[in-house]
Write a protein that holds these residues in place. Sequence first.
Motif, short mmCIF file in Angstrom:
data_model
loop_
_atom_site.label_atom_id
_atom_site.label_comp_id
_atom_site.label_asym_id
_atom_site.label_seq_id
_atom_site.Cartn_x
_atom_site.Cartn_y
_atom_site.Cartn_z
N UNK A 165 -12.39 23.30 8.84
CA UNK A 165 -13.43 22.37 8.26
C UNK A 165 -13.22 20.77 8.31
N UNK A 166 -12.04 20.28 8.52
CA UNK A 166 -11.85 18.83 8.40
C UNK A 166 -12.21 18.22 9.71
N UNK A 167 -11.88 19.05 10.57
CA UNK A 167 -12.10 18.36 12.07
C UNK A 167 -13.11 17.53 12.44
N UNK A 168 -14.57 18.19 12.03
CA UNK A 168 -15.51 17.59 12.52
C UNK A 168 -15.83 16.20 11.95
N UNK A 169 -15.47 15.98 10.76
CA UNK A 169 -15.76 14.47 9.97
C UNK A 169 -14.68 13.59 10.66
N UNK A 197 0.78 -0.98 -0.07
CA UNK A 197 -0.02 -0.18 -0.12
C UNK A 197 0.82 1.37 0.03
N UNK A 198 0.15 2.43 0.16
CA UNK A 198 0.81 3.60 0.11
C UNK A 198 0.80 4.43 1.68
N UNK A 199 1.72 5.25 2.05
CA UNK A 199 1.54 5.96 3.18
C UNK A 199 1.72 7.56 2.60
N UNK A 200 1.41 8.11 3.72
CA UNK A 200 1.53 9.88 3.54
C UNK A 200 0.32 10.33 2.75
N UNK A 201 -0.80 9.72 2.84
CA UNK A 201 -2.11 10.08 2.30
C UNK A 201 -2.69 10.87 3.22
N UNK A 202 -3.42 12.02 2.83
CA UNK A 202 -4.19 12.75 3.84
C UNK A 202 -5.48 13.11 3.28
N UNK A 211 -9.09 8.96 3.64
CA UNK A 211 -8.18 8.07 4.35
C UNK A 211 -8.26 8.81 5.79
N UNK A 212 -8.35 10.16 6.08
CA UNK A 212 -8.43 10.72 7.41
C UNK A 212 -9.60 10.21 8.24
N UNK A 213 -10.68 9.79 7.64
CA UNK A 213 -11.90 9.02 8.20
C UNK A 213 -11.63 7.75 8.55
N UNK A 214 -10.92 7.20 7.58
CA UNK A 214 -10.56 5.60 7.83
C UNK A 214 -9.50 5.38 9.05
N UNK A 215 -8.72 6.33 9.15
CA UNK A 215 -7.61 6.21 10.20
C UNK A 215 -8.22 6.48 11.30
N UNK A 216 -9.18 7.37 11.43
CA UNK A 216 -9.93 7.66 12.73
C UNK A 216 -10.56 6.61 13.12
N UNK A 217 -11.25 5.71 12.24
CA UNK A 217 -11.92 4.40 12.58
C UNK A 217 -11.07 3.50 13.02
N UNK A 230 -5.84 14.04 14.70
CA UNK A 230 -6.56 15.37 13.98
C UNK A 230 -5.45 16.53 13.75
N UNK A 231 -4.34 16.72 14.48
CA UNK A 231 -3.34 17.47 14.17
C UNK A 231 -2.56 17.23 13.02
N UNK A 232 -2.43 15.88 12.73
CA UNK A 232 -1.84 15.55 11.42
C UNK A 232 -2.54 15.53 10.28
N UNK A 233 -3.70 15.18 10.35
CA UNK A 233 -4.67 15.02 9.28
C UNK A 233 -5.66 16.00 8.83
N UNK A 234 -5.64 16.91 9.48
CA UNK A 234 -6.56 18.10 9.46
C UNK A 234 -5.79 19.14 8.70
N UNK A 235 -4.33 18.65 8.07
CA UNK A 235 -3.59 19.70 7.40
C UNK A 235 -3.44 19.25 6.05
N UNK A 236 -3.24 19.93 5.01
CA UNK A 236 -2.77 19.76 3.58
C UNK A 236 -1.51 18.80 3.53
N UNK A 237 -0.55 19.57 4.46
CA UNK A 237 0.77 18.84 4.34
C UNK A 237 1.28 19.16 5.82
N UNK A 238 2.55 18.60 6.00
CA UNK A 238 3.26 18.94 7.27
C UNK A 238 3.28 20.22 7.69
N UNK A 239 3.50 21.20 6.82
CA UNK A 239 3.71 22.86 7.10
C UNK A 239 2.43 23.41 6.88
N UNK A 240 1.63 22.84 6.42
CA UNK A 240 0.29 23.72 6.17
C UNK A 240 -0.65 24.02 7.36
#
Length: 321
Positions: free
Chosen positions: A247-251, A103-108, A112-118, A232-242
Amino acid sequence: MTAAGVLRVAAAFGVDVRDARAEPLGGGYSNESWRVRTAAADAVVRRYGRLHVNRAALLFEHAVAQHLAARIPEVAAPLRDAAGATLRYDDGAYVAVLPWIEGMTGVRDARTAAGAARALARFHLAGRDLHVSGGMRSTRFLGIVPWLVARFNRFAAAESPVARALPWDDVIVALAASIARVAPRAKELPHAIVHGDPNPGNVVVRAGDVRALIDFDFVHETERAYDLGALVDEFARPDDDGALALERIGAIVAAYDAEAPLTPAERELLPDAMLRHAATLVWYVVTRHGERTPGDVGGAPRYAARVCEIARFAESIRRAA
């Protein structure tokens, strides 16, 4: 490690290395990992080289992985050698062999964010009957955050480039305010075995679905809100420095809550969990780089900026949660 050494280690853990080839994997700072391609199932050979790593800590990580792998599909257990061990000391370092997960890593993206949360929620639920004894790899918010404040005060007072490299006063003020918010409600925060570093680089995705959580270097027992805050801190960003995309946090929070319902205190203190995560990374990166090159802070300014940003948008984060 050499390719020949990697194949020797893989063979010791039962991997058929006839006609196999070893390829180094990038991305590791402290640990060295190699992919072993075989005619059957591929494997990963890991040589542990983290600062101050010890056998007890590695065995704890392996015990957690074995326990969770028997309960959820998103965790893979390390392989065992002929004696049943998952860890060996080889050529000056501890080594282990893990299954390769395609598979792949680094997908945001949002899926993927919702799947990672579950997956993270299932991770926490699967570890409910795994108990830590004697304080092994166990922390609490009201222990670690004051400890971080004390360390940052020392960094700020030091006569070195570290004192000038980061906005220490802003970071310390943000953490002190967080301690005051958490203290009255700390007993309302459920504890769990947490992954400790649920960032996109540690989430394996294939065909749009989360297949695995990997890299248990920071697994420990603490308030489970810490892990959700880190995610949340990692996946609610478009990239590491974004910047945080509020609006992503709720989901993300809703996806976790659907698997493992959150308490009101966990929702209320989500910004504080995020602060703790970012501050922990400030300390870790400054310490890690400083031990190798005194005065070097590496990528710590990124995480100090996150601390200040989270503190500034704390109320918006609470509303989103």
